[in-house]
Design an enzyme around this catalytic site. Structure first.
Site, mmCIF file in Angstrom:
data_model
loop_
_atom_site.group_PDB
_atom_site.id
_atom_site.type_symbol
_atom_site.label_atom_id
_atom_site.label_comp_id
_atom_site.label_asym_id
_atom_site.label_seq_id
_atom_site.Cartn_x
_atom_site.Cartn_y
_atom_site.Cartn_z
ATOM 1 N N CYS A 68 10.133 36.376 28.843
ATOM 2 C CA CYS A 68 9.288 35.196 28.603
ATOM 3 C C CYS A 68 7.798 35.539 28.576
ATOM 4 C CB CYS A 68 9.567 34.132 29.653
ATOM 5 S SG CYS A 68 11.296 33.710 29.745
ATOM 6 N N HIS A 81 3.986 28.990 30.167
ATOM 7 C CA HIS A 81 5.380 29.187 29.738
ATOM 8 C C HIS A 81 6.165 27.917 30.075
ATOM 9 C CE1 HIS A 81 9.294 30.683 29.105
ATOM 10 N NE2 HIS A 81 9.600 30.888 30.370
ATOM 11 N N ASN A 122 13.453 26.024 27.189
ATOM 12 C CA ASN A 122 12.790 27.304 27.436
ATOM 13 C C ASN A 122 13.129 28.249 26.280
ATOM 14 O OD1 ASN A 122 12.096 29.868 28.310
ATOM 15 N ND2 ASN A 122 12.890 29.599 30.383
#
Ligand code: UT7
Length: 321
Positions: free
Chosen positions: A106, A247, A277
């Site tokens: 990520c 994020h 996500n």
């Protein structure tokens, strides 16, 4: 900038029919309402190419002007050739340029941005195409309610161009990693340690595994810490920041980071309710959307921060041109 989101929507209501979960649990524990899924025949490089084509048009340059390609992904088309090589070929870019993948989960976008930044500053490159692309639906265990409700597919591409103006563009960056905790978020099999076998397939070891609760705490601590250190390093105060693009893993993580770094939640750009996500793509997708929505513009200070598998984390300070 260019973003590509696959057409198919998977809502929380759809997930209620797949695993023992509820729209209420997913909304309140994560902030996610729906996510996009790539079509079975769409590879990560296909998502990347669609985003990259838009970014090249948006940058007002031609494909021949690109002199480096980096792709951040943990869902490559295959282990090798790299997804960046597939993107280079599918886009028909020059062959006298390097193309390589960045594996930082990520944090991939922030890591890749810093590599591109230094390659531009070193003087050998002028226009760098950086693409975050993920088909996380291909590594999700659709029987595991603790992870399958979280992730989505997508892609975002940016052209970074050399700029000689001072105090514009990427002003600073802090990156970190801690491999000793990698077990908490991993894809166990398919590499040299556990090559694909009947057992690895049966045990679903080609799917992502996460100890979410422990990851949560480390994510809050590391993202908050690197944001605070970056602001100090760049001599910028929290109230000078126009927008934070974090994020997009969990709304409660973002809320906790906002409190730790003392920047009001209203300044955080959030779009996870529509995307889930998307790993490396989450920051660049959200940044593009926020810019187009007029949330920031030329001269504004933007703070990016990410945390992901590895563990990896980082923060980047940008003055928008
Ligand atoms: O992007 C890379 C980094 N990743 C992250 O930053 C993710 C970090 N972690 C998280 O976002 C959160 O930890 C999760 C959203 C993954 C989980 O939320 P949580 O508040 O930490 O829940 P938990 O894991 O502590 O589980 C609480 C309860 C458990 O039930 P019991 O044991 O209390 O009876 C779980 O079994 O919630 C249960 N649960 C669910 N219930 C309904 C877990 N997943 C689900 C679900 N639906 N999908």
């Amino acid at each position: 900038m260019g973003v590509y989101m696959p057409e198919r929507r998977l809502t929380n209501a759809d997930l209620e029919r797949l695993v023992e979960t509820s729209d209420e649990w997913i909304r309140t524990r994560t902030g996610i309402v729906e996510r996009r899924l790539a079509a079975p025949e769409e590879a990560t490089s296909d998502l990347a190419v669609k985003a990259a084509e838009k970014a090249i048009v948006d940058a007002g340059i031609s494909k021949e002007d690109i002199d480096l390609v980096i792709v951040a992904t943990v869902t490559p088309d295959q282990t090798f050739p790299s997804t960046a090589c597939h993107v280079q070929a599918k886009l028909g870019l020059r062959t006298d340029i390097p193309a390589f993948d960045m594996v930082a989960a990520c944090s991939g976008f922030i890591y890749m941005m810093q590599v591109a930044n230094h390659m531009l500053r070193a003087g050998d490159y002028k226009n760098v195409l950086i693409v975050a692309a993920e088909k996380l639906s291909s590594i999700v265990n659709w029987e595991d309610r603790t992870t399958c409700v979280l992730f989505g597919d997508g892609a975002a591409a940016y052209v970074l161009t050399k700029c000689n103006e001072p105090y514009v563009g990427i002003l600073g960056n802090i990156l970190g990693a801690d491999g000793s905790q990698g077990e908490l978020l991993k894809l166990p099999a398919g590499g040299s340690l556990h090559p694909a076998s009947y057992e690895t397939v049966r045990e679903k070891e080609h799917c992502l595994q996460m100890q979410g609760n422990q990851v949560f705490k480390i994510a809050v601590r590391t993202m908050s810490d690197c944001c605070l250190r970056l602001l100090e390093k760049c001599n910028v105060s929290a109230d000078q920041i126009k927008c934070v693009i974090p994020h997009q893993a969990n709304l409660r993580i973002i809320d906790a980071v906002a409190r730790q770094i003392r920047i009001p939640l209203e300044k955080f750009c959030i779009n996870m309710e529509k995307t889930g996500n998307t790993s490396a793509c989450s920051i660049p997708i959200c940044m593009e959307e926020s810019y187009r929505a007029g949330k920031f513009g030329p001269g504004d200070l933007i703070l990016l921060t990410a945390f992901g598998g590895g563990f990896t984390w980082g923060a980047t300070l940008i003055r928008w041109k």
